[in-house]
Design a protein around this motif. Sequence first.
Motif, PDB file in Angstrom:
ATOM      1  N   UNK A 163     -31.220  24.383  60.608  1.00  0.00           N
ATOM      2  CA  UNK A 163     -32.125  25.558  60.219  1.00  0.00           C
ATOM      3  C   UNK A 163     -32.093  25.967  57.745  1.00  0.00           C
ATOM      4  N   UNK A 164     -31.003  26.281  57.858  1.00  0.00           N
ATOM      5  CA  UNK A 164     -30.807  26.746  56.602  1.00  0.00           C
ATOM      6  C   UNK A 164     -30.495  24.892  55.368  1.00  0.00           C
ATOM      7  N   UNK A 165     -30.243  24.235  55.713  1.00  0.00           N
ATOM      8  CA  UNK A 165     -30.659  23.311  55.537  1.00  0.00           C
ATOM      9  C   UNK A 165     -32.056  22.542  55.032  1.00  0.00           C
ATOM     10  N   UNK A 166     -33.065  22.680  56.383  1.00  0.00           N
ATOM     11  CA  UNK A 166     -34.246  23.068  56.449  1.00  0.00           C
ATOM     12  C   UNK A 166     -34.665  23.548  54.999  1.00  0.00           C
ATOM     13  N   UNK A 221     -30.929  18.097  47.399  1.00  0.00           N
ATOM     14  CA  UNK A 221     -30.031  17.045  47.910  1.00  0.00           C
ATOM     15  C   UNK A 221     -29.270  18.394  48.771  1.00  0.00           C
ATOM     16  N   UNK A 222     -28.892  19.765  48.265  1.00  0.00           N
ATOM     17  CA  UNK A 222     -27.899  20.198  48.481  1.00  0.00           C
ATOM     18  C   UNK A 222     -28.654  20.590  50.348  1.00  0.00           C
ATOM     19  N   UNK A 223     -30.022  21.151  50.329  1.00  0.00           N
ATOM     20  CA  UNK A 223     -30.568  20.731  51.738  1.00  0.00           C
ATOM     21  C   UNK A 223     -30.166  20.097  52.666  1.00  0.00           C
ATOM     22  N   UNK A 224     -30.209  18.437  52.359  1.00  0.00           N
ATOM     23  CA  UNK A 224     -30.050  17.718  52.994  1.00  0.00           C
ATOM     24  C   UNK A 224     -29.047  17.089  53.775  1.00  0.00           C
ATOM     25  N   UNK A 225     -27.209  17.561  52.461  1.00  0.00           N
ATOM     26  CA  UNK A 225     -26.013  17.424  52.981  1.00  0.00           C
ATOM     27  C   UNK A 225     -26.290  19.010  54.344  1.00  0.00           C
ATOM     28  N   UNK A 226     -26.208  20.424  54.063  1.00  0.00           N
ATOM     29  CA  UNK A 226     -26.142  21.059  54.961  1.00  0.00           C
ATOM     30  C   UNK A 226     -26.865  19.906  56.431  1.00  0.00           C
TER      31      UNK A 226
END
Length: 469
Positions: free
Chosen positions: A93-96, A124-129
């Motif tokens: 959810x954080x990444x989203x 990119x950061x969101x996807x990595x999470x």
Amino acid sequence: MTAPTGPTGPGTGTRGPAPSPPRQVLVPLALAQFICSFAGSNMNVMINDISADLDTTVQGVQLAITIFLLVMAALMIPGGKLTDRIGRKRCLVTGLAVYGVGALLSAAAPGLGVLILGNSILEGVGTALLIPPVYILTTLFFTDITARARAFGVIMAMGGVGAAAGPLIGGLITTGLSWRAAFVFQALVVAVIVVLSRRIADPLPPEPTRPFDTGGAVLSAVGLVLVVTGILAADDNGWLMAGLLLLGALVLAGFFRWIRARERAGREPLLSTGLFRDRTSNLGLLTQNLQWLILMGVSFVVAAYLQVVRGYDAVRTGVIFTAATAGLLAASLAAERFAKRRTPRTLVMTGFAVTVAGIGTLLAMAGGSPSAWATTPGLLMIGLGLGVMLTPSVNVVQSSFPEDQQGEISGLSRSVSNLGSSLGTAVAGTVLVADLAFGSYAAALIVLAAVGCAGFVAATLLPRQRAPR
């Protein structure tokens, strides 16, 4: 092989009661993979629109695309490790949320710098999470190998469709509204995923006190950044390229020395060195890297050539890519049936063989005919080949380790795949933008075909039958 269902070992908690994974749990996970893959390819058909609107160049847009893929590759391993500390669902959810903010910022970007901040960095950061939890949760929920093959088949199909259909969907939105609306579309899909993910119950409790290897995270990220940056510098300065590649290799070597030293000292490293001792898993990781390198490389090369050299608009370019989308979707959705009848080795070998044949067909027919539809047979074969082998490669890697190592191997697996995506765009783009004519187009495709041949050789080294643990 199935993941263990008992205690996960010291320091990793105990599996709580997990109901049978309903279909609705798989939907948000598959959609999450779709939107991240879509983000990596839809900008390929916006090259002319974005460069004109933001007063930049084709190389500028290529830089934004590559940085997005690079950020994913560099941070995917730390992202996978964080799932143990904050929990798989919370990480998802954080990444989203981070991804959604980046998409909205990209939609309002006044220049290339803000676009890179929103699309390349925040998305990119969101996807990595968010991506490591997708694969961890799938592995933990679906313990039967056939059910897991089916689940990964759906997820990889959605990922492949996102990558292959990104040009079409992005083209339709760009032509009908604007390229900015494509980022609003991403934000809307993310909002839907957040709502659907409320049905997911984390099968393992988070461990907020679990140590995190910050030094290892920095070393791995810096090393990957230097390697891909070196490849991007190939068309500007050969000495700079060599220097960056050498420096990147040295930093990555330092990373491995770092994690070995932490293990010897009894401290938990970012990655266990035991992850690299499984020969089958290593070969699976290599084939994953090469598959995504080919997928993103072909997508960038064909899209750039059709728009810049032949002058096609975004919609026409996107429609041409439906052949690859159809092939990839059909093959990925048949993953469960393939897994019952053939070994992963056979499927991956077949996939690379069909993909290389598709690149050859694409090159031969596109060069000999002025018709846009001459690319259809080759793209269809490429889609079929990639669809056949994406799922077995993922399943081989994820199924090689028990559940207490799923955070590490999922992060490593996704990092290797996204590094392949970065390299695909970087390598193909470097060859292509040197001279946007048919000669460079052919050279870029030949390079990708050679990569496919290397993948076929790696696949022949996989065991004929994976022994159950």
